[in-house]
Design a protein around this motif. Structure first.
Motif, mmCIF file in Angstrom:
data_model
loop_
_atom_site.group_PDB
_atom_site.id
_atom_site.type_symbol
_atom_site.label_atom_id
_atom_site.label_comp_id
_atom_site.label_asym_id
_atom_site.label_seq_id
_atom_site.Cartn_x
_atom_site.Cartn_y
_atom_site.Cartn_z
ATOM 1 N N UNK A 185 0.827 -1.213 0.000
ATOM 2 C CA UNK A 185 0.000 0.000 0.000
ATOM 3 C C UNK A 185 0.861 1.263 0.000
ATOM 4 N N UNK A 186 1.909 1.265 0.806
ATOM 5 C CA UNK A 186 2.795 2.432 0.856
ATOM 6 C C UNK A 186 3.527 2.598 -0.480
ATOM 7 N N UNK A 187 3.958 1.493 -1.071
ATOM 8 C CA UNK A 187 4.652 1.563 -2.362
ATOM 9 C C UNK A 187 3.759 2.154 -3.438
ATOM 10 N N UNK A 188 2.507 1.699 -3.485
ATOM 11 C CA UNK A 188 1.578 2.223 -4.480
ATOM 12 C C UNK A 188 1.223 3.680 -4.209
ATOM 13 N N UNK A 189 1.104 4.058 -2.940
ATOM 14 C CA UNK A 189 0.812 5.451 -2.613
ATOM 15 C C UNK A 189 1.969 6.369 -3.014
ATOM 16 N N UNK A 190 3.196 5.912 -2.772
ATOM 17 C CA UNK A 190 4.367 6.707 -3.172
ATOM 18 C C UNK A 190 4.420 6.851 -4.694
ATOM 19 N N UNK A 191 4.162 5.755 -5.408
ATOM 20 C CA UNK A 191 4.190 5.807 -6.872
ATOM 21 C C UNK A 191 3.072 6.691 -7.416
ATOM 22 N N UNK A 192 1.885 6.626 -6.821
ATOM 23 C CA UNK A 192 0.781 7.484 -7.266
ATOM 24 C C UNK A 192 1.095 8.950 -6.981
ATOM 25 N N UNK A 193 1.679 9.216 -5.809
ATOM 26 C CA UNK A 193 2.089 10.590 -5.501
ATOM 27 C C UNK A 193 3.152 11.093 -6.461
ATOM 28 N N UNK A 194 4.080 10.208 -6.825
ATOM 29 C CA UNK A 194 5.104 10.593 -7.802
ATOM 30 C C UNK A 194 4.486 10.866 -9.163
ATOM 31 N N UNK A 195 3.488 10.072 -9.547
ATOM 32 C CA UNK A 195 2.813 10.289 -10.834
ATOM 33 C C UNK A 195 2.103 11.637 -10.854
ATOM 34 N N UNK A 196 1.449 11.969 -9.761
ATOM 35 C CA UNK A 196 0.749 13.256 -9.686
ATOM 36 C C UNK A 196 1.749 14.408 -9.720
ATOM 37 N N UNK A 197 2.829 14.276 -8.944
ATOM 38 C CA UNK A 197 3.842 15.333 -8.913
ATOM 39 C C UNK A 197 4.509 15.508 -10.281
ATOM 40 N N UNK A 198 4.820 14.395 -10.936
ATOM 41 C CA UNK A 198 5.443 14.486 -12.259
ATOM 42 C C UNK A 198 4.498 15.117 -13.271
ATOM 43 N N UNK A 199 3.212 14.786 -13.187
ATOM 44 C CA UNK A 199 2.229 15.379 -14.099
ATOM 45 C C UNK A 199 2.130 16.876 -13.876
ATOM 46 N N UNK A 200 2.108 17.301 -12.606
ATOM 47 C CA UNK A 200 2.019 18.731 -12.306
ATOM 48 C C UNK A 200 3.273 19.491 -12.730
ATOM 49 N N UNK A 201 4.414 18.826 -12.667
ATOM 50 C CA UNK A 201 5.663 19.476 -13.071
ATOM 51 C C UNK A 201 5.899 19.417 -14.570
ATOM 52 N N UNK A 226 7.955 13.605 -17.699
ATOM 53 C CA UNK A 226 7.433 12.303 -18.143
ATOM 54 C C UNK A 226 6.995 11.461 -16.949
ATOM 55 N N UNK A 227 5.793 10.932 -17.031
ATOM 56 C CA UNK A 227 5.228 10.206 -15.889
ATOM 57 C C UNK A 227 5.563 8.725 -15.897
ATOM 58 N N UNK A 228 6.302 8.245 -16.897
ATOM 59 C CA UNK A 228 6.660 6.825 -16.897
ATOM 60 C C UNK A 228 7.586 6.498 -15.722
ATOM 61 N N UNK A 229 8.227 7.512 -15.151
ATOM 62 C CA UNK A 229 9.083 7.289 -13.989
ATOM 63 C C UNK A 229 8.268 6.785 -12.803
ATOM 64 N N UNK A 230 7.019 7.197 -12.692
ATOM 65 C CA UNK A 230 6.178 6.743 -11.578
ATOM 66 C C UNK A 230 5.925 5.241 -11.679
ATOM 67 N N UNK A 231 5.698 4.739 -12.878
ATOM 68 C CA UNK A 231 5.535 3.302 -13.054
ATOM 69 C C UNK A 231 6.789 2.538 -12.682
#
Length: 133
Positions: free
Chosen positions: A74-90, A93-98
């Motif tokens: 759960x923590x791993x997925x939450x961190x990755x989802x947060x990274x995806x949101x942050x990368x999108x806002x910045x 490329x959001x493939x780093x979140x995956x």
């Protein structure tokens, strides 16, 4: 006529490169549930080693590691989802979140497996001495 402070804008990535990154991102995110299923099956087989180790193994460590694994996921997925949101806002490329999700999932599975095996280690260490007597 060019001004002294003018900089050429950065070239936009080609359409093919953007599609490749999108395909990479989708494949990374789709590999996460596949890895979760495989790790779950492997951990079931790994826990078969707890049979017959009463009083010899550190079952508290083994079962605590196995119980903590869903929280690690759960923590791993939450961190990755947060990274995806942050990368999108910045605008990055959001493939780093995956990739982050994949690495964190593999790391949590590895840590859990190491803890389970260290809990079972006393049984394996004492087995040869039991057989000699």
């Amino acid at each position: 006529m060019r001004f002294a402070g003018y900089q050429q804008p950065a070239a936009l990535p080609s359409r093919g490169a953007a599609q490749q990154r999108r395909g990479l991102e989708v494949s990374l995110w789709l590999s996460v549930p596949v890895i979760l299923a495989l790790v779950h099956l492997l951990q079931i087989f790994e826990l078969f080693g707890t049979v017959g180790c009463e009083g010899v193994c550190d079952l508290d460590l083994t079962f605590a590691a196995r119980a903590a694994y869903p929280w690690e996921v759960a923590v791993s997925l939450a961190v990755a989802a947060g990274a995806a949101i942050a990368l999108r806002l910045l605008g990055k490329p959001t493939f780093w979140a995956g990739l982050i999700a994949l690495v964190l999932m593999l790391a949590s599975a590895t840590v859990t497996s190491v803890l389970v095996q260290s809990g079972l280690a006393p049984m394996y260490a004492s087995a040869p001495t039991d057989a000699m007597t």
